[in-house]
Design a protein around this motif. Structure first.
Motif, short mmCIF file in Angstrom:
data_model
loop_
_atom_site.label_atom_id
_atom_site.label_comp_id
_atom_site.label_asym_id
_atom_site.label_seq_id
_atom_site.Cartn_x
_atom_site.Cartn_y
_atom_site.Cartn_z
N PHE A 1 41.39 35.13 27.10
CA PHE A 1 42.51 35.18 28.05
C PHE A 1 42.41 34.02 29.04
N TYR B 1 43.97 33.24 32.91
CA TYR B 1 44.67 33.72 34.08
C TYR B 1 44.74 32.60 35.11
N GLN C 1 44.93 32.52 39.44
CA GLN C 1 44.77 33.37 40.60
C GLN C 1 45.22 32.64 41.84
N GLY D 1 47.11 36.46 47.41
CA GLY D 1 48.14 37.48 47.56
C GLY D 1 48.83 37.88 46.27
N LEU D 2 48.56 37.17 45.20
CA LEU D 2 49.24 37.47 43.92
C LEU D 2 48.29 38.04 42.88
N GLY D 3 47.02 38.09 43.17
CA GLY D 3 46.08 38.62 42.20
C GLY D 3 45.95 37.71 41.00
N LEU D 4 45.60 38.28 39.86
CA LEU D 4 45.46 37.53 38.62
C LEU D 4 46.71 37.70 37.78
N ASP E 1 52.35 36.69 31.17
CA ASP E 1 53.45 36.87 32.12
C ASP E 1 54.03 35.56 32.64
N MET F 1 43.47 28.53 41.08
CA MET F 1 42.21 28.86 40.43
C MET F 1 42.54 29.39 39.05
N LEU G 1 41.10 31.18 35.63
CA LEU G 1 40.00 32.01 35.15
C LEU G 1 40.18 32.31 33.67
N GLN H 1 36.62 43.09 30.28
CA GLN H 1 36.67 41.64 30.13
C GLN H 1 35.52 40.98 30.87
N PHE I 1 34.32 37.41 32.52
CA PHE I 1 34.98 36.24 33.09
C PHE I 1 34.05 35.05 33.23
N GLY J 1 35.46 30.19 36.74
CA GLY J 1 36.71 29.69 37.28
C GLY J 1 36.73 28.18 37.44
N ARG K 1 38.81 25.46 39.81
CA ARG K 1 39.79 25.26 40.89
C ARG K 1 40.45 23.91 40.64
N GLY L 1 45.64 44.06 39.80
CA GLY L 1 46.30 44.13 41.09
C GLY L 1 45.95 42.92 41.93
N SER L 2 46.41 42.93 43.17
CA SER L 2 46.22 41.77 44.05
C SER L 2 44.92 41.84 44.85
#
Lengths: 113, 114
Positions: free
Chosen positions: A33, A35, A37, A40-43, A59, A88, A90, A102, A104, A107, A109, B105-106
């Motif tokens: 996967f 992602y 990050q 405020g929006l998460g992953l 998404d 970031m 991931l 999962q 990870f 990361g 940046r 989630g966030s």
């Protein structure tokens, strides 16, 4: 121990450049996967792959592509980097038939100037 | 799409106190997981609870799941400064395919003051 490594911890690129982010896992996991990050929006899932040469959009796939030529390696490609792709990134992997756990990488940046 | 929503967004406590974080989700799930992320690092899996379980323990962690309310809580007892991190819940949806993707989630930012 499962190990997921990412090619760079920090990366600075210019707008319009093609950017490659590499991810390698050593546990023979089928699923991988990517992602991003953001505060405020998460992953948010960009792309995932459940087998070699297989890929599925997550998404937020716009502006990204992926490559999975070998089972252990999953690459994220920014065809023409833009400043809104500063984030970031991931990478994660998981085993098939597992309970979705999962693993990870540390990361990357990425800053696009 | 964002599934889990953590509450509170930020939590600051003294060392030795308990920390409780909550997570709400929207769809039917197969399981719910909690992850921890130290600043600037990747996520680390903490604990998984299946949809047919109500409570699970792992060391100083206690997780509860209420599928009727579509919510979960993570309790960290006797917190330590080293517990300072962001905590994320993630759901494995029943509808997800063979890749078993998770929806995160966030996060809750926990600060434990020495």
């Amino acid at each position: 121990d499962v190990k997921v490594t990412q090619s760079s911890r920090y990366l600075v690129k210019r707008t319009g450049e093609k950017v490659f982010l590499e991810c390698v896992q050593d546990m023979d996991h089928e699923n991988m996967f990517w992602y991003r990050q953001d505060p405020g929006l998460g992953l948010r899932l960009i792309y995932f792959s459940y087998d070699v040469k297989m890929k599925e959009k997550g998404d937020i796939p716009e502006g990204y592509s992926v490559s999975r030529e070998k089972k252990e390696r999953f690459s994220l490609i920014l065809e023409s980097a833009s400043t809104n792709q500063t984030s970031m990134y991931l990478c994660a992997s998981s085993a098939p038939g597992s309970s979705y756990e999962q693993y990870f990488g540390p990361g990357t940046r990425l800053t696009v100037t | 799409s964002q599934q889990g929503e953590e509450d509170p967004q930020a939590l600051s406590i003294q060392e030795g106190e308990n920390a409780t974080m909550n997570c709400s989700y929207k769809t039917s799930i197969n399981n719910l997981q909690w992850y921890r992320q130290n600043s600037g690092r990747g996520l680390v899996h903490l604990i998984l609870i299946r949809s047919n379980e109500r409570e699970k323990h792992s060391g100083r962690l206690r997780v509860t799941l209420d599928t009727s309310k579509k919510s979960s809580s993570l309790l960290i007892t006797a917190s330590r400064a080293a517990d300072t991190a962001s905590y994320f819940c993630a759901t494995g949806d029943i509808s997800s395919g063979s890749a078993r993707q998770l929806t995160f989630g966030s996060g809750t930012q926990l600060t434990v003051l020495p």
